[in-house]
Scaffold this motif. Structure first.
Motif, mmCIF file in Angstrom:
data_model
loop_
_atom_site.group_PDB
_atom_site.id
_atom_site.type_symbol
_atom_site.label_atom_id
_atom_site.label_comp_id
_atom_site.label_asym_id
_atom_site.label_seq_id
_atom_site.Cartn_x
_atom_site.Cartn_y
_atom_site.Cartn_z
ATOM 1 N N LEU A 103 1.674 -18.289 63.106
ATOM 2 C CA LEU A 103 2.892 -17.974 62.365
ATOM 3 C C LEU A 103 3.583 -16.755 62.958
ATOM 4 N N ALA A 104 2.798 -15.768 63.368
ATOM 5 C CA ALA A 104 3.364 -14.545 63.948
ATOM 6 C C ALA A 104 4.109 -14.850 65.242
ATOM 7 N N THR A 105 3.546 -15.736 66.059
ATOM 8 C CA THR A 105 4.190 -16.104 67.314
ATOM 9 C C THR A 105 5.486 -16.858 67.053
ATOM 10 N N ALA A 106 5.457 -17.749 66.064
ATOM 11 C CA ALA A 106 6.665 -18.504 65.716
ATOM 12 C C ALA A 106 7.771 -17.565 65.254
ATOM 13 N N LEU A 107 7.428 -16.609 64.407
ATOM 14 C CA LEU A 107 8.422 -15.651 63.911
ATOM 15 C C LEU A 107 8.990 -14.808 65.045
ATOM 16 N N SER A 108 8.122 -14.419 65.973
ATOM 17 C CA SER A 108 8.559 -13.614 67.107
ATOM 18 C C SER A 108 9.514 -14.406 68.002
ATOM 19 N N LEU A 133 11.404 -16.979 67.119
ATOM 20 C CA LEU A 133 12.667 -17.200 66.403
ATOM 21 C C LEU A 133 13.528 -15.942 66.418
ATOM 22 N N ALA A 134 12.895 -14.788 66.244
ATOM 23 C CA ALA A 134 13.644 -13.524 66.285
ATOM 24 C C ALA A 134 14.230 -13.288 67.668
ATOM 25 N N ASN A 135 13.488 -13.674 68.691
ATOM 26 C CA ASN A 135 13.982 -13.515 70.063
ATOM 27 C C ASN A 135 15.194 -14.415 70.309
ATOM 28 N N TYR A 136 15.148 -15.639 69.786
ATOM 29 C CA TYR A 136 16.298 -16.533 69.912
ATOM 30 C C TYR A 136 17.528 -15.924 69.237
ATOM 31 N N ARG A 137 17.323 -15.326 68.067
ATOM 32 C CA ARG A 137 18.456 -14.745 67.343
ATOM 33 C C ARG A 137 19.036 -13.559 68.092
ATOM 34 N N SER A 138 18.173 -12.718 68.640
ATOM 35 C CA SER A 138 18.648 -11.522 69.342
ATOM 36 C C SER A 138 19.426 -11.878 70.599
ATOM 37 N N HIS A 139 19.093 -13.022 71.212
ATOM 38 C CA HIS A 139 19.775 -13.446 72.434
ATOM 39 C C HIS A 139 20.845 -14.507 72.155
ATOM 40 N N PHE A 144 17.287 -15.798 59.286
ATOM 41 C CA PHE A 144 16.397 -16.901 59.650
ATOM 42 C C PHE A 144 16.850 -18.207 59.006
ATOM 43 N N LEU A 145 17.211 -18.161 57.732
ATOM 44 C CA LEU A 145 17.637 -19.377 57.042
ATOM 45 C C LEU A 145 18.919 -19.948 57.654
ATOM 46 N N GLU A 146 19.833 -19.077 58.030
ATOM 47 C CA GLU A 146 21.055 -19.538 58.688
ATOM 48 C C GLU A 146 20.723 -20.179 60.030
ATOM 49 N N GLN A 147 19.832 -19.547 60.778
ATOM 50 C CA GLN A 147 19.414 -20.069 62.077
ATOM 51 C C GLN A 147 18.775 -21.445 61.929
ATOM 52 N N LEU A 148 17.889 -21.581 60.958
ATOM 53 C CA LEU A 148 17.202 -22.851 60.754
ATOM 54 C C LEU A 148 18.162 -23.921 60.246
ATOM 55 N N ALA A 149 19.104 -23.538 59.404
ATOM 56 C CA ALA A 149 20.077 -24.503 58.899
ATOM 57 C C ALA A 149 20.897 -25.097 60.039
ATOM 58 N N LEU A 150 21.390 -24.253 60.944
ATOM 59 C CA LEU A 150 22.182 -24.733 62.080
ATOM 60 C C LEU A 150 21.351 -25.634 62.992
ATOM 61 N N LYS A 154 9.641 -24.667 64.930
ATOM 62 C CA LYS A 154 8.964 -23.435 64.511
ATOM 63 C C LYS A 154 9.469 -22.967 63.147
ATOM 64 N N GLY A 155 10.772 -23.121 62.922
ATOM 65 C CA GLY A 155 11.327 -22.677 61.646
ATOM 66 C C GLY A 155 10.828 -23.483 60.472
ATOM 67 N N SER A 156 10.613 -24.778 60.672
ATOM 68 C CA SER A 156 10.093 -25.616 59.597
ATOM 69 C C SER A 156 8.704 -25.152 59.169
ATOM 70 N N VAL A 157 7.911 -24.750 60.150
ATOM 71 C CA VAL A 157 6.565 -24.241 59.848
ATOM 72 C C VAL A 157 6.661 -22.980 58.995
ATOM 73 N N VAL A 158 7.578 -22.102 59.371
ATOM 74 C CA VAL A 158 7.761 -20.850 58.625
ATOM 75 C C VAL A 158 8.243 -21.143 57.211
ATOM 76 N N LEU A 159 9.195 -22.056 57.083
ATOM 77 C CA LEU A 159 9.753 -22.383 55.770
ATOM 78 C C LEU A 159 8.695 -22.989 54.854
ATOM 79 N N LYS A 160 7.899 -23.926 55.392
ATOM 80 C CA LYS A 160 6.872 -24.581 54.580
ATOM 81 C C LYS A 160 5.740 -23.627 54.196
ATOM 82 N N SER A 161 5.486 -22.647 55.032
ATOM 83 C CA SER A 161 4.389 -21.708 54.763
ATOM 84 C C SER A 161 4.736 -20.700 53.665
ATOM 85 N N GLY A 162 6.027 -20.607 53.337
ATOM 86 C CA GLY A 162 6.448 -19.629 52.335
ATOM 87 C C GLY A 162 6.550 -18.223 52.874
#
Length: 291
Positions: A3-8, A10-16, A47-53, A27-35
């Motif tokens: 989960l930590a790697t997935a979050l990292s 996703l954050a890298n994608y957002r920053s770039h 994150f939610l905006e990123q996953l929605a798009l 990866k975002g679906s995993v984060v969303l389902k995990s709560g």
């Protein structure tokens, strides 16, 4: 993947500002389902905006709806969420429905550039080119610094073979971003397509000047955008040498020592394709006339 790697990631994608829709969705679906969204703090909304798009891009509208619902609940009157809801609507409704949605929102908030741009995108998708150009010009009168708007306007004119108008739009882009060689390259290639070879050559040379340091020009092969510019220089100089009486629509003068420029472009292109592991040298040599 943890989960930590997935979050990292996703954050890298957002920053770039990288879309990478399928990977973001996976990866975002995993984060969303995990709560784990709640653990992200304020970053959870990005994150939610990123996953929605990403979900809209890959056709998983159910996941997009879940993300948008959470965002609307948190920010019920956010123009940014309104735009996201509009993009979601574009994925399943007719363009007329999406257009009516944006019209309604713009009537309430005419200062929202993001809503205006989505409306323009829908108009172009509907094939209403004249209306799109009209709206884009009005938009750019208000939001002159919007780079994407000028690129869009230049692209529309170019696809309609209106190259002079396309160059005019790109000239505004060069004023706004005088340090970006990619915009100069686009201007050069548009000028070449329009038939204004001296103007195109001038701009291709600017691209080389911006993208190659003096030591690279002497010691190393060109890379990246410089290779494309050297191809443009070669083509322009070769055609101008074959037709010395070529008339420039912009009244740009043809450089002196054109034959030397043409020879240098040949050397630089060969240098780019002569390294170990570089493919295509025989085809390049044939195109250059160095078989």
């Amino acid at each position: 993947m943890s989960l930590a790697t997935a979050l990292s990631t996703l954050a890298n994608y957002r920053s770039h500002n990288s879309r990478a829709s399928q990977d973001v969705f996976d990866k975002g679906s995993v984060v969303l389902k995990s709560g784990a969204t709640k653990k992200l703090g304020d970053a959870s909304w990005d994150f939610l905006e990123q996953l929605a798009l990403a979900s809209i891009d890959v056709g998983r509208l159910d996941v997009a709806d879940e993300c948008i619902h959470l965002l609307v609940t948190k920010f019920p009157e956010s123009p940014r969420v309104d735009v996201l809801s509009g993009i979601r609507m574009e994925a399943s409704e007719t363009p007329d429905v999406a257009l009516a949605y944006y019209d309604q929102l713009i009537e309430v908030d005419p200062s929202s550039g993001a809503l205006w741009k989505r409306r323009i995108a829908v108009l172009r998708r509907m094939g209403k080119i004249e209306k799109t150009v009209e709206e884009l010009n009005q938009f750019l009168d208000t939001f002159y610094n919007d780079v994407e708007g000028w690129l869009e306007l230049a692209d529309i004119h170019a696809t309609c073979y209106q190259y002079t108008a396309s160059l005019q739009a790109l000239s505004h882009l060069l004023l706004l971003n005088p340090q970006n060689p990619f915009y100069f390259l686009k201007f050069a290639e548009t000028a070449y397509t329009s038939g204004d070879l001296p103007l195109a050559l001038k701009m291709f040379l600017v691209v080389v000047d911006m993208s190659e340091r003096e030591d690279e020009l002497v010691k190393g092969p060109p890379r990246g955008i410089a290779i494309r510019a050297w191809f443009g220089i070669k083509q322009c100089s070769r055609r101008l040498l074959a037709n010395p009486n070529h008339q420039s629509a912009s009244h740009t003068a043809t450089p002196k020592h054109l034959n030397l420029i043409e020879e240098l472009s040949t050397e630089r292109i060969l240098a780019a394709y002569s390294g170990k592991g570089v493919l295509g040298l025989p085809a390049v040599r044939q195109w250059l006339g160095r078989v």
